[in-house]
Design an enzyme around this catalytic site. Sequence first.
Site, PDB file in Angstrom:
ATOM      1  N   LYS A  78     -43.319 -17.552 -58.093  1.00 37.77           N
ATOM      2  CA  LYS A  78     -43.274 -16.631 -56.810  1.00 37.77           C
ATOM      3  C   LYS A  78     -44.476 -16.054 -56.777  1.00 37.77           C
ATOM      4  O   LYS A  78     -44.975 -15.475 -57.940  1.00 37.77           O
ATOM      5  CB  LYS A  78     -42.082 -15.536 -56.906  1.00 37.77           C
ATOM      6  CG  LYS A  78     -42.005 -14.894 -55.750  1.00 37.77           C
ATOM      7  CD  LYS A  78     -40.866 -13.992 -55.868  1.00 37.77           C
ATOM      8  CE  LYS A  78     -40.695 -13.226 -54.451  1.00 37.77           C
ATOM      9  NZ  LYS A  78     -39.460 -12.131 -54.542  1.00 37.77           N
ATOM     10  N   SER A 158     -36.142 -12.242 -50.478  1.00 38.96           N
ATOM     11  CA  SER A 158     -37.743 -12.670 -50.367  1.00 38.96           C
ATOM     12  C   SER A 158     -37.916 -13.770 -51.129  1.00 38.96           C
ATOM     13  O   SER A 158     -38.939 -14.464 -50.908  1.00 38.96           O
ATOM     14  CB  SER A 158     -38.196 -11.395 -50.701  1.00 38.96           C
ATOM     15  OG  SER A 158     -38.123 -11.278 -52.009  1.00 38.96           O
ATOM     16  N   SER A 182     -33.014  -9.966 -53.525  1.00 36.75           N
ATOM     17  CA  SER A 182     -34.146 -11.080 -53.397  1.00 36.75           C
ATOM     18  C   SER A 182     -34.027 -12.308 -54.220  1.00 36.75           C
ATOM     19  O   SER A 182     -34.708 -13.333 -53.962  1.00 36.75           O
ATOM     20  CB  SER A 182     -35.700 -10.467 -53.273  1.00 36.75           C
ATOM     21  OG  SER A 182     -35.639  -9.812 -52.259  1.00 36.75           O
TER      22      SER A 182
END
Lengths: 493, 95
Positions: A78, A158, A182
């Site tokens: 990420k 997210s 998330s």
Amino acid sequence: MTELTRLSLAAARDGLNAKKFTATELTRAHVDAVEKARALNAYLKETPEKALAAAAESDARLAKGEARPLEGLPLGIKDLYCTNGVETTAASRILEGFKPHYESTVTSQLWRDGAVMLGKLNLDEFAMGSSNETSAYGPVVSPWRRKGSDAKIVPGGSSGGSAAAVAAHLCLAATATDTGGSIRQPAAFTGTVGIKPTYGRCSRWGIVAFASSLDQAGPIARDVRDTAIMLRSMAGFDPKDSTSVDRPVPDYEAAVGASVKGKKIGIPKEYRLDGMSQEIDALWMKGVEWLKAAGAEIVDISLPHTHHALPAYYIVAPAEASSNLARYDGVRYGLRKPGKDIVAMYENTRAAGFGAEVRRRIMIGAYVLSAGYYDAYYVRAQKIRTLIRRDFEAAFHAGVDAILTPATPSTAFGIGEKGSADPVEMYLNDVFTVTVNMAGLPGLVVPGGLASDGLPLGLQLIGRPFEEETLFSLGSAIEQAAPKIELPQDWWA
Amino acid sequence: MSVDQATVRRIAHLARVAVEDKEVEHLQGEINAILSFVEALSAVDVEGVEPMTSVLPMHLRMRQDEVTDGFIAADVVANAPEREDSFFVVPKVVE
């Protein structure tokens, strides 16, 4: 899509150790898959040369019989994790071009254990969002589609890039982060598995900060075992994070498949929302049956402050974000927009660099922390947080080992369908997941099956602090019992 | 509680974000939507409840008071949009 990208992380590890294929072949297959999947916008940056160089080193180690725990296994990272010499943007314009001269603790542990980085994954800007639509570099398209439709679906957020890349076989597993859901909401939306560990289990050092008292790193992978393997390498004490906890990291993989006989599972009545879809409720009850069949004992519990968690979160998280994001000032890194004086330079830089959702949250944060409002909003929200934690403590004190809830109030929605008029509509996605961050507990999401629209639904297991092993055992019991989900075919390639 | 347009401008300045005149009304609507969402909290009985300061019981560790890092000025300024040698350059703040 080749055979090698269809393997689980555990099967790829075992295949490498048995010399059925090389790390270079495995990495090459993934590099090719990533290149063909650019339409999904899951990767913000691809690092194929780095990946192949790391794979070559892994092959040398494998040949010498010196394989490390994640030797030669290609992962996606990420883009909230700082990676030495590789652009790290947090999906924000304000960090465009930022190349850290250091490595986050969690990723450095993955490389220590021999893993291979394929690239940096898209996310909501500064991890603020539930659909990956707030990314400054465009939304991620889910590999999933509704039955009989080719409309573009969100992968959740997210960690939308992480979930989409794992579901589309663009990496064996991915790192993610979870401040209000998330990791877990995108895992639920994409039929993958994700765990937010106990607060303090993984170091936050080198991960771009959003709300420091809520942020935790964790993995997303295609099954419970792979998630457990990833967490073992990601977790551990780090003196550079003052909230990192100094306790040994168990062999989480050993908990996968362990008996759950006699485990006490709480079913909180407050998670049955008014107007909740019949399908979500039915899945939840199936989860109860699956765990009962595996020998667990089911008890009804009450977590009376549940419905205050989401509003309190939308005070605490923006307040911490407004403090954390004060560092983006156009001086030390990233974007700078000139102004007539230094204050105008700050204001112009931040107006140009932050997207609408980030700006909204730092303004709310500045307001609830400002003189005259601090007690009414921020202190009150932190008191309510104490009440939320007490609810869980009471349940655990009464002997509950874990709590079973739905993961999300619906299946994934279409790109552009939610939150454009009212930001609160998007916030409601996190209604089942934020409580866990507010109380610092571990939460695991596993797929439960497909809804009538053809999209996956997940179940959430909430555990006692530092009892991730119990969650892996219970999660694998659900995984064994639930209908197998076929991940989508590569329509994007 | 809700905010007026002057307050929107004030908190934008507190947050050091430039806001154009035409954005103020829209921002006011969004912020008030969020404030009305959190309004329900004012009815919760929090009498005698301690505000949370640490999500799990933990104490802040101390370490030896010694130099453990440094001499990396080039790394520190490497990403600065404007720098001179090992200094960050900013607009003039002192006349």
